[in-house]
Design a protein around this motif. Structure first.
Motif, PDB file in Angstrom:
ATOM      1  N   LEU A 123     -29.242  17.461 -11.432  1.00 23.43           N
ATOM      2  CA  LEU A 123     -29.461  18.173 -12.690  1.00 23.43           C
ATOM      3  C   LEU A 123     -30.933  18.061 -13.078  1.00 23.43           C
ATOM      4  O   LEU A 123     -31.687  17.303 -12.459  1.00 23.43           O
ATOM      5  N   ALA A 124     -31.301  18.788 -14.113  1.00 24.41           N
ATOM      6  CA  ALA A 124     -32.720  18.855 -14.498  1.00 24.41           C
ATOM      7  C   ALA A 124     -33.298  17.484 -14.790  1.00 24.41           C
ATOM      8  O   ALA A 124     -34.485  17.247 -14.572  1.00 24.41           O
ATOM      9  N   ASP A 125     -32.474  16.574 -15.277  1.00 26.86           N
ATOM     10  CA  ASP A 125     -33.029  15.260 -15.613  1.00 26.86           C
ATOM     11  C   ASP A 125     -32.111  14.103 -15.227  1.00 26.86           C
ATOM     12  O   ASP A 125     -32.054  13.083 -15.925  1.00 26.86           O
ATOM     13  N   GLY A 126     -31.402  14.273 -14.140  1.00 27.24           N
ATOM     14  CA  GLY A 126     -30.515  13.194 -13.708  1.00 27.24           C
ATOM     15  C   GLY A 126     -29.589  13.706 -12.631  1.00 27.24           C
ATOM     16  O   GLY A 126     -29.429  14.924 -12.466  1.00 27.24           O
ATOM     17  N   THR A 127     -29.020  12.794 -11.885  1.00 32.36           N
ATOM     18  CA  THR A 127     -28.127  13.169 -10.800  1.00 32.36           C
ATOM     19  C   THR A 127     -26.798  12.456 -11.001  1.00 32.36           C
ATOM     20  O   THR A 127     -26.767  11.302 -11.422  1.00 32.36           O
ATOM     21  N   LEU A 128     -25.706  13.160 -10.719  1.00 31.59           N
ATOM     22  CA  LEU A 128     -24.379  12.563 -10.805  1.00 31.59           C
ATOM     23  C   LEU A 128     -23.769  12.557  -9.415  1.00 31.59           C
ATOM     24  O   LEU A 128     -23.677  13.607  -8.770  1.00 31.59           O
ATOM     25  N   GLU A 129     -23.333  11.384  -8.965  1.00 32.44           N
ATOM     26  CA  GLU A 129     -22.781  11.274  -7.608  1.00 32.44           C
ATOM     27  C   GLU A 129     -21.488  10.475  -7.667  1.00 32.44           C
ATOM     28  O   GLU A 129     -21.424   9.429  -8.321  1.00 32.44           O
ATOM     29  N   TRP A 130     -20.490  10.958  -6.969  1.00 29.77           N
ATOM     30  CA  TRP A 130     -19.169  10.347  -7.032  1.00 29.77           C
ATOM     31  C   TRP A 130     -18.479  10.488  -5.691  1.00 29.77           C
ATOM     32  O   TRP A 130     -18.708  11.456  -4.957  1.00 29.77           O
ATOM     33  N   ASP A 131     -17.636   9.516  -5.399  1.00 31.59           N
ATOM     34  CA  ASP A 131     -16.924   9.479  -4.125  1.00 31.59           C
ATOM     35  C   ASP A 131     -15.484   9.080  -4.424  1.00 31.59           C
ATOM     36  O   ASP A 131     -15.252   8.007  -4.986  1.00 31.59           O
ATOM     37  N   GLN A 132     -14.558   9.913  -4.061  1.00 27.44           N
ATOM     38  CA  GLN A 132     -13.155   9.655  -4.361  1.00 27.44           C
ATOM     39  C   GLN A 132     -12.655   8.353  -3.766  1.00 27.44           C
ATOM     40  O   GLN A 132     -11.671   7.799  -4.248  1.00 27.44           O
ATOM     41  N   GLU A 133     -13.306   7.863  -2.714  1.00 21.98           N
ATOM     42  CA  GLU A 133     -12.856   6.598  -2.132  1.00 21.98           C
ATOM     43  C   GLU A 133     -13.341   5.387  -2.931  1.00 21.98           C
ATOM     44  O   GLU A 133     -12.906   4.268  -2.673  1.00 21.98           O
ATOM     45  N   ALA A 167       0.868  -1.187   0.000  1.00 27.37           N
ATOM     46  CA  ALA A 167       0.000   0.000   0.000  1.00 27.37           C
ATOM     47  C   ALA A 167       0.896   1.226   0.000  1.00 27.37           C
ATOM     48  O   ALA A 167       1.418   1.611   1.039  1.00 27.37           O
ATOM     49  N   HIS A 168       1.082   1.833  -1.162  1.00 27.71           N
ATOM     50  CA  HIS A 168       2.091   2.886  -1.298  1.00 27.71           C
ATOM     51  C   HIS A 168       1.577   4.271  -0.957  1.00 27.71           C
ATOM     52  O   HIS A 168       2.361   5.205  -0.831  1.00 27.71           O
ATOM     53  N   PHE A 169       0.258   4.393  -0.882  1.00 30.19           N
ATOM     54  CA  PHE A 169      -0.319   5.698  -0.606  1.00 30.19           C
ATOM     55  C   PHE A 169      -1.209   5.597   0.632  1.00 30.19           C
ATOM     56  O   PHE A 169      -1.668   4.511   0.974  1.00 30.19           O
ATOM     57  N   PRO A 170      -1.454   6.730   1.295  1.00 31.80           N
ATOM     58  CA  PRO A 170      -2.243   6.692   2.538  1.00 31.80           C
ATOM     59  C   PRO A 170      -3.673   6.208   2.293  1.00 31.80           C
ATOM     60  O   PRO A 170      -4.153   6.193   1.159  1.00 31.80           O
ATOM     61  N   GLY A 171      -4.350   5.860   3.355  1.00 33.97           N
ATOM     62  CA  GLY A 171      -5.758   5.476   3.289  1.00 33.97           C
ATOM     63  C   GLY A 171      -6.563   6.476   2.486  1.00 33.97           C
ATOM     64  O   GLY A 171      -6.317   7.681   2.558  1.00 33.97           O
ATOM     65  N   GLY A 172      -7.501   5.968   1.723  1.00 29.56           N
ATOM     66  CA  GLY A 172      -8.357   6.846   0.927  1.00 29.56           C
ATOM     67  C   GLY A 172      -7.754   7.220  -0.413  1.00 29.56           C
ATOM     68  O   GLY A 172      -8.448   7.731  -1.281  1.00 29.56           O
ATOM     69  N   HIS A 173      -6.464   7.008  -0.574  1.00 33.33           N
ATOM     70  CA  HIS A 173      -5.812   7.225  -1.863  1.00 33.33           C
ATOM     71  C   HIS A 173      -5.767   5.866  -2.561  1.00 33.33           C
ATOM     72  O   HIS A 173      -4.797   5.120  -2.428  1.00 33.33           O
ATOM     73  N   GLN A 174      -6.826   5.544  -3.269  1.00 30.22           N
ATOM     74  CA  GLN A 174      -6.986   4.194  -3.801  1.00 30.22           C
ATOM     75  C   GLN A 174      -5.922   3.849  -4.836  1.00 30.22           C
ATOM     76  O   GLN A 174      -5.462   4.694  -5.586  1.00 30.22           O
ATOM     77  N   GLU A 175      -5.534   2.588  -4.808  1.00 26.68           N
ATOM     78  CA  GLU A 175      -4.617   2.078  -5.822  1.00 26.68           C
ATOM     79  C   GLU A 175      -5.344   0.996  -6.615  1.00 26.68           C
ATOM     80  O   GLU A 175      -6.417   0.563  -6.215  1.00 26.68           O
TER      81      GLU A 175
END
Lengths: 380, 380, 380, 380
Positions: B276-286, A318-326
């Protein structure tokens, strides 16, 4: 100053380019040469990636005394011949899987490898995800006791339609088995590695979903690509698209897995569920940074890839901290880090698949094919 | 033969090493130099990574006419001075964020950058995930109409306990704001980039959870590390651990986000929900490889990172087939691919954050701090 | 033999039928009467559900001395008048929310309720999910220490298009506020209940996404339905579709939430994230059987609804074994179990929302509307 | 006025009480009687639930001409005898599974049932989740073409430790098979129902994880409970804790599933993945309100339980709007709604499992046991 290892990649396809890029990420290793049938292509890649040598001949490469390590990223049908040459030329070798086209060939390679003092590896890369390594440590150290039951599979969708065609469907280029050899072998390798036990018995039921496929006349197409506007011919398909397999491990533990290249929406879904005496470990390659840990008398856990939370060897991956996905490229990097560490420190324990593992996995594939045709349990 | 660009990294910390490794992955670019206060350390890294030059002085580096591009990976307090030097030395610059310690400094840097014909970038890397780029394309092309509402946040847990200490808690080294400047600025940059609109008004309510923290006497510790057995002193903390912010965009669209470095179990949880007016975009960096697409009259969608399924520019960021997940290191690679492409093709559209964006993000931070202390809406 | 309580439901809409079915599930309680404007409808329901009485007049119902408890499931505009009548008739009352159309009315109701010795409840049902109760216990017992930060929201999509219309968009029938009153009040009630603290300050920014909507000429339509082929008229909309709110609790803890009825794909997405001193609790009403528990120094947890794994009071809300998921109807059942237990054992602690809570939630709505129009922090 | 059907429940255990509560939710049906060995217990339940009759004798119940329908919720060992009596008494019957202790008994029951004109059902309830019904419709209507491959399983953890004991481990009370009969039969029924095809061949590998278990001396304990402080005796276990099974369907489609009662953290994890010619359907009973739909050339979908988004028959099973999740109790309600609808409208198509299905599922269990002991494929 520490000697820099110098490495070469044979091939210029998807896998070869992934190896090349990954090599650049390994400190203490010089990506030094590339081989392509076309010298022009080799030279162009060498220029872009600042490699010292470009070759159109493997023999020329092997004659270069400065090269220490060879990455064999050629099509399956060349694996046996080249792996043999590489070993006989006295170079360390990391071969793409399968090791050869059949287990007679792989047995011979294993003999040669064992009688050398070279480091030999096969790219069963999935061992090298941090969360897979974490699972291995927890099983090895019996943190949750002995295994009760194993299940899982490896599902893809790139062969879903009969208009999908690739050289992998041609037994002469790919070997007799497709889904089992290409992806089932990854599942078997990963799970055997996790348990520290071999699969010794199999009972299989394989399926050819499309008995004929539409092959483009001009080119065999590349894996994972489907060019639909070309003239085609209908070809008979004799390798399995999918299959279900019961397995038994050395100590009698029972398991099952399936493979499929015709399961829409699953792109590279290698997954396993390992029921242990006091906990369950579940992982899915499509969400590689988390390990689900099932508990009977307390809340289940979602362990995320985080060097601060992992065991020592897993933490090293695991080369990067938690939350930094690899991801997949980092998994290949971990394989190479292990492989090159072994070359530098021959006496250290290592976790990559050797030719011994590669040969055994070929024997499993053989046993699965035989079990399927004879409709009975088969010893590996 | 095409000219190879030659690049240098200033710094040897977490961020600098990530830049260096990533540079090795960029075809057509030579990682050529490293600068550390300690020449020995620089020389050792140069050897491991096969860099042509090692320096202990930025001025010496900047005097080297062979170096085209500088990656400024120093602590925040040096950003302004070095970015200025780099530009004045006529080198392209990719600076770690923040651009400077305050918006007067960043305004000056922007002036210098604009009057040069150099390429200038700031590492707001989260723009460069394939699924974020896919979201941007879908919003820009109005595939689901205009935005109704924005929300999200950026949550971490590395400051959870009062025994957690880092140089980032010292305003002289980090600037006045911590959670907002360090991570809130990422959220603002990402969302503004997605909408193609600036945040023009803010209303903030910030919180210092630990008014004092235990600082190790010997070393300030590094970010993301907590060494607990050292002698400590109690220091007063004046930068926010967390906060909630209402925002309004240029066209009046309303949103809110929060930041926290004290939310257990969230490691690097930058996330957004764009109605958005006709859809939703959801994202999570983890879970960076998937984009949730909400629908009113049909099934919701989970779009996975798969070059075969993404828009053109997003597909360019997806280097491996579907199911072969990519992660944070690949996001940084995409940032660099964009940045170097701009250097080679100055006239092409590019998507990385420039000094203009970096300066604007500093103004947002300023406005948030002022809004918090005056308890009222503030124009940026 | 223990006296059976006899209950009546006023209304025959979605909420009334849900109450009626739930009443049938409560041991020791007899669903005894229904009231509809149409006696025929009341009689037909009474027959299907084996109720002793059918009425077309609330006054007639209230004159029946055998009826102990009234469920007020009428439209918002009738809540005040009927709740008052019910209390004055000496019957226990469980009222649908909101308690009244404004906080003057609700204040009066609270006075009457307090001066009676009747049990009074308001249907803030989300308190009664097992995992919400588990979160409450963990917070109350300080298992993870004090709260650091709160966030969340309540998102729906039934008002997404301007062709969506319901009586809830008419201030005379629904009250002045829509998204905040209808769903924001649920979020506030749930979170206040969890923390055991009131929201005392708010700062709001509300949005009307569709300033006009297409109202069907013939019928106002029912909530959650959109009949698109009827003749329509354009009506001006003055109640908010969405909004963002900063909140502060009694002890100074800070939070934020948003509401939206225009977020495609979110159907009934009440969710919260509560950062505590040593752990985080996160829950989403659309996945009601799990509670995510974030940890800094160990794996995060996914606690599933399982009576064997929950605290005492939460376990009482989990009627089926682990893996046998329960849902919205069971949450309402838990509310009623609590409410009727209170009637039978007046001295026992109870967890449902009383008229006191109902009135306070109306004051929060008032403060949010005022804050929005004056663009400043407002005390509740 | 429409005749009200009058129903009785035999038994007072977990399943009986679930039936009783559910009966109260079915409009047009009167829960009229309960039978317990203890008349006192029966009378007490009758009083709490307002049932007209309480019995301590099944014969007395069956002699009551006012009772139309019997719910047989007794232990497995009584199923055969009582189901026979009920049918011979001319009452409709809904029996808990298994239909009998062996397939000779179930064959006889089927004969009697077929020669009557009574409605007969077996509680294979998982067919009745809205998302399972949605999957069935999509498969039946060939929305994504023919099936390629099936997989799944049913995993629990209540037998994880050797200190777990229940009457289900005693073959005399439970029948010879445990994990396969108790939960594997549910998987088989659900998947056969989905495909509209029978499993005709099986190949099994079963496992007894704990060959001895600690049985409490005083009471056999109830399922899902483990009382650990009692005196115990060691008993030999001959029924399987887990197992893996290959299956083939009528049309040759291949599949596999596993069962386990020793997989920590899986509480009631019935799940399936059905690969079809142009899409994949995946469902997990522990997240019952969503159906994952895999796609090759577009984004995967997460279809949520929402009457507005489902097919007609599935929509009938979704009683609350989208986002208002329903669960296991509602699934049982749907089974009863189907069963009683059939009684009222004998000519209408119905989807619940009849004695014919119940008998066939027993034959599958038989074939699995034989396959396991003979280590070969077995026809059902």
């Amino acid at each position: 100053m520490k000697k820099m290892l110098r490495s070469a990649v044979i091939g210029t396809g998807f896998s070869a380019m992934a190896h090349l890029e990954t090599l650049k990420r390994i400190p203490g290793v010089e990506a030094a040469a590339i081989v392509s049938r076309s010298y022009e292509k080799a030279a162009s890649i060498a220029s872009e990636y600042r490699l010292a040598y470009a070759y159109s001949s493997v023999d020329d490469l092997l004659a270069n005394p400065e090269i220490d390590v060879i990455h064999n990223c050629t099509p399956n049908s060349l694996h046996y011949e080249l792996n043999k040459k590489i070993l006989l030329a006295g170079k360390h070798v990391l071969s793409e899987k399968p090791l050869a086209l059949n287990s007679e060939q792989s047995a011979e390679l294993l003999e040669i490898a064992k009688s050398s003092n070279l480091v030999h590896g096969v790219c069963f890369n999935y061992r090298h995800y941090p969360m897979v390594e974490e699972a291995r440590v927890r099983i090895t150290e019996q943190l949750s006791g002995k295994p009760n039951l194993i299940s899982g599979g490896y599902l893809q969708d790139w062969c879903l339609y009969d208009s999908d065609y690739s050289w992998r469907m041609d037994p002469e280029l790919n070997g007799q088995s497709r889904a089992i050899a290409d992806i089932g072998s990854h599942w078997c390798d990963t799970v055997q590695h996790l348990l520290g036990q071999r699969i010794t018995r199999v009972m299989a039921d394989l399926a050819i979903i499309h008995p004929t496929r539409k092959k483009p006349l001009e080119s065999a197409g590349s894996t994972f690509t489907n060019e639909s506007t070309q003239p085609i011919e209908s070809v008979k398909i004799e390798s399995e698209d999918a299959g279900n397999v019961l397995v038994q491990f050395e100590d009698g533990t029972k398991g099952m897995f399936n493979v499929s290249q015709v399961t829409a929406g699953k792109k590279n879904n290698l997954h396993f569920t390992i029921s242990l005496a006091d906990g369950t470990l579940e992982w899915d390659q499509e969400e590689p940074n988390r390990l689900w840990i099932g508990k009977r008398n307390e809340a289940n856990q979602l362990l995320m890839k985080d060097p601060a939370l992992l065991s020592n060897t897993a933490s090293d991956y695991a080369h990067f901290p938690g939350g930094h996905q690899e991801g997949w490229p980092d998994c290949l990097k971990n394989l190479m880090l292990s492989f090159y560490k072994k070359i530098k420190h021959l006496d250290q324990e290592s976790y990559f698949a050797t030719f011994e593992d590669g040969h055994y996995n070929m024997k499993i594939v053989d046993a699965i094919l035989r079990s399927n045709s004879e409709e009975r349990w088969m010893d590996v």
